[in-house]
Design an enzyme around this catalytic site. Structure first.
Site: not given
Lengths: 398, 378
Positions: A127-128, A161, A244
């Site tokens: 959740g960014y 996603t 990431e």
């Protein structure tokens, strides 16, 4: 200086190849070969097979259940997975929140979450981004207000996603509105099954459903789910961004795509000859292959330096830019290669179990949706323009 | 897998970097380019004393037994300094062919004097119609009473003005583009029938178009087997191609550094140019191109000892890639320097010109793109 893998690295590569061959379930293999979509169960099934072999988290320290592979071994493993067309283990647990918990989490968090990440007990999402906070991530507004031993969370995350599959989300939330943007952010772990969470699908232009918007309405989260210190979340977020982007060049799967392009260009005809003989198209394929070689060995320069104990630096930003550009370039050539048969759009044919006669050549159906889908790669994980800002500041000193 | 230099290679790098930094400023180069020889005889002597001219040759030939990596280290520094001495023509093509094909007498006659810096030799191979096709040779060598009579035209022979010896390729059999039938001859540059039309090149080097009219040489001039030299020519040229890739990397890195310095110095609209995002992103594009060019130079250099197809795949990929990357870095360096980038006064233009001409050397980006494709796709 030399370009060769050592004997033990070659042996390791064979071991990985043999393992994949022997263990990939036939149902998943069939979907991969038919280029059909994998379901959440497929990802979990493959994750658990890797877990059984102890190969889920090669990059984790052994004390947390990692393997302690060298960076070159990790690269080889990733390359072989990509060459076989097998999707990577979902990154949100293993590559993103896992390392953050290891570095900044409490002992209780480590003991609870890390084994469950390894065994795929929990599926995670990230959740960014928010509707008003994309590249300017630090401006995020999702609010977490302390109420006794709970936080009350309100707001919305977007481009999430796998949110429709996930059990947990790691979230950047605002815990202080009075200070500089970066100084009022905290890192929270939230149960996706809690009341007040609403996941709405976002259908992308290829017709697919990968991403979602997640709404939080008075979601109550125990303070024990805070990672690290309150208002220090930005530090952890930056730490995570590095993870990431690792391996983002996806050399193995790009090589697979390039091989596919060459096979198609050999099969397709143009003016009575194979498309690969047609000088204009041949030039494009050759350029792509050369550029992929440059990308592969640029990544290997970084991997090999890490292998010798150097701390990875900003080369990851360069690899993100060039890796995404190459994914897009090859997907572009793939639809060019098939001419008219880029047009038919039969979404059912992407689903497992579809067994009608394909329209046109059997390799054609998914290429246009894939092309449209790959436009995401220069946008996600920090847009390529943001990557250039970072290189400009951190490497070039501008 | 290892991309680090050995301790000895690092020492070599320090030594050549120091030479370039201390002895090879733009003014020095300007004077050398304007001098009669077009390069520094004193520098050449220094190269010999430091052992640089001996690097690629086997110890049995009086060399130091260095390999492609040592040559790469030298050439990158030469690129950074825009060195004009005839290292590529004399050492990497001329003398390397003598070492690869020469018999005992030929090696003894040529190699020691070259390694000691006393004689210069170059490879007179390319012809006006050949463009980049190595096997396209119309110059003929016909038997004439136990001797060979050579006639033809060799185009843009680098170092051809100052060379003492020429290695002339000529057809002893076969058709114009056949790989078989090409022979090599050691020809004295002053021999009767050899006419050299010398000129300066746009990037400050010297070259000559060489006309050969009924040049008579004895059988002792034949280098290697009659009609069977193509594989060696190709492999020597591949090695030299990897070396100019390294030169290009040195030039590109320097152009990028000069550009960053300019962006961090010059102010417009009250701020440093480097604060403008349009310019930042273009300098990142240059940075990426420099990094990838370096990668491809490593790939080419470290593949020179691999089987032919693999070698071609790597060398042609590198030369083609660097042709493109070099064009980007060169053009952007001039653009980001603004009007000053256009001047003869600043170094940028000189680096840009050399980098641009490197694309023509041993085959340009299109030539190597097709050579790569032919090796990989058939």
């Amino acid at each position: 200086m030399n370009l060769d893998y050592s004997e033990s690295e070659q042996t390791f590569r064979e071991e990985v190849q043999n393992f994949i061959r022997a263990n990939i379930p036939s149902t998943i293999k069939a979907k991969i070969d038919a280029r059909q979509k994998l379901a959440n169960e497929d990802y979990i099934a493959w994750h658990k097979i890797l877990y059984g072999r102890g190969w889920v988290a090669p990059n984790w320290p052994t004390e947390f259940g990692g393997i302690g592979w060298t960076p070159l071994q990790c690269h080889i493993f990733d390359e072989e997975i990509g060459l076989a067309g097998i999707p990577r283990v979902m990154p949100f647990g293993v590559n993103m929140v896992g390392p953050v918990i290891m570095e900044f989490g409490t002992d209780a968090q480590k003991e609870y979450y890390l084994p469950r990440i390894l065994s795929c007990e929990d599926v995670w999402c990230q959740g960014y981004s928010e509707p008003s906070s994309g590249s300017d991530l630090a401006s995020l507004k999702t609010r977490a207000v302390r109420d006794g031993d709970q936080y009350v969370v309100n707001g919305s995350k977007i481009w999430t996603t796998s949110a429709h599959w996930a059990d947990l989300i790691f979230c950047l939330v605002r815990t202080d509105t009075e200070v500089k943007n970066q100084e009022g952010i905290s890192f929270l772990l939230i149960n996706m099954h809690d009341p007040g969470i609403d996941v709405r699908p976002i259908i992308t232009m290829d017709g697919g459903h990968e991403v979602n918007q997640v709404f939080f309405t008075d979601v109550r989260v125990p303070v024990t789910n805070l990672v690290g210190e309150e208002n220090k979340g930005w530090t952890y977020a930056k730490f995570l961004l590095k993870h990431e982007r690792a391996g983002i060049a996806a050399i193995g799967s790009q090589k697979r795509q390039l091989n596919r392009l060459k096979e198609i260009a050999r099969a397709e005809q143009s003016n009575g000859q194979a498309l690969i003989e047609e000088p204009r198209f041949r030039d494009k394929i050759s350029k792509a292959e050369i550029d992929l070689m440059a990308l592969e060995y640029t990544e290997l320069r970084a991997v090999s330096a890490a292998n010798q104990g150097e701390v990875p630096g900003t080369e990851v930003n360069l690899l993100k830019i060039r890796g995404s550009e190459m994914q897009q370039k090859i997907s572009e050539l793939l639809i060019e290669a098939i001419g008219y048969y880029a047009n038919p759009f039969v979404p059912d044919s992407f689903e497992a179990g579809w067994n009608e006669e394909p329209i046109g050549p059997d390799y054609a159906a998914t290429l246009a949706p894939e092309y449209f889908n790959w436009r995401k790669s220069s946008i996600y994980a920090g847009s390529n323009e943001v990557q250039k800002n970072i290189i400009s500041k951190m490497v070039l000193g501008l | 897998m290892d991309f680090t230099l050995s301790d000895e290679q690092k020492l070599l790098k320090d030594s050549v970097d120091r030479f370039v930094a201390e002895k090879y400023g733009l003014d020095v180069r300007r004077a050398l380019v304007a001098s009669e020889d077009g390069f520094g005889r004193e520098n050449w002597k220094t190269f010999a004393e430091l052992g640089w001219l001996a690097i690629p040759f086997a110890e049995a030939s009086g060399g130091l037994g260095g390999g492609p990596i040592e040559v790469m280290v030298l050439m990158e520094a030469f690129g950074r300094g825009l060195v004009v001495e005839p290292f590529i023509s004399t050492i990497l093509t001329g003398a390397s062919l003598v070492e690869a094909l020469g018999d005992k007498e030929q090696k003894a006659a040529i190699l020691p004097s070259v390694i000691q810096g006393k004689k210069l030799i170059t490879f007179a191979h390319v012809e006006p119609q050949a463009r980049f096709t190595l096997s396209d040779i119309m110059t003929t060598a016909t038997a004439d009473g136990g001797r060979y009579r050579i006639s033809g035209h060799k185009a843009v022979v680098f170092g051809g003005d100052s060379a003492n010896h020429l290695i002339v390729s000529a057809r002893t059999s076969g058709d114009q583009r056949d790989e078989n039938g090409i022979s090599l001859f050691l020809v004295d540059a002053e021999a009767e029938g050899v006419t050299r039309r010398s000129y300066g090149t746009v990037d400050g080097l010297r070259a000559a178009d060489v006309a050969l009219k009924d040049v008579l040489v004895g059988p002792e001039a034949l280098l290697g087997e009659e009609g069977d030299t193509f594989a060696t020519i190709e492999s020597v040229v591949d090695s030299a191609t990897a070396a100019v890739c390294a030169e290009a990397v040195g030039i590109m890195d320097s152009l990028h550094e000069q550009t960053l310095e300019h962006l961090n110095t010059r102010e417009q609209f009250g701020v440093k140019l480097g604060k403008f995002q349009a310019l930042q992103h273009r300098s990142v594009d240059m940075f990426v191109a420099c990094q990838e060019a370096r990668t491809m130079t490593y790939v080419a250099t470290l593949s020179l000892d691999k089987p032919r197809t693999e070698r071609i795949r790597a060398v042609s990929a590198a030369k083609s890639h660097i042709g493109r990357a070099g064009r980007l870095v060169g053009q952007e360096a001039v653009q980001l320097h603004g009007g000053m980038g256009m001047t003869d006064e600043l170094a940028v233009g000189h680096y840009f010109k050399r980098l641009t001409m490197i694309d023509t050397l041993f085959g340009n980006m299109d030539h190597h793109l097709e050579r790569f494709a032919a090796a990989v796709y058939g």
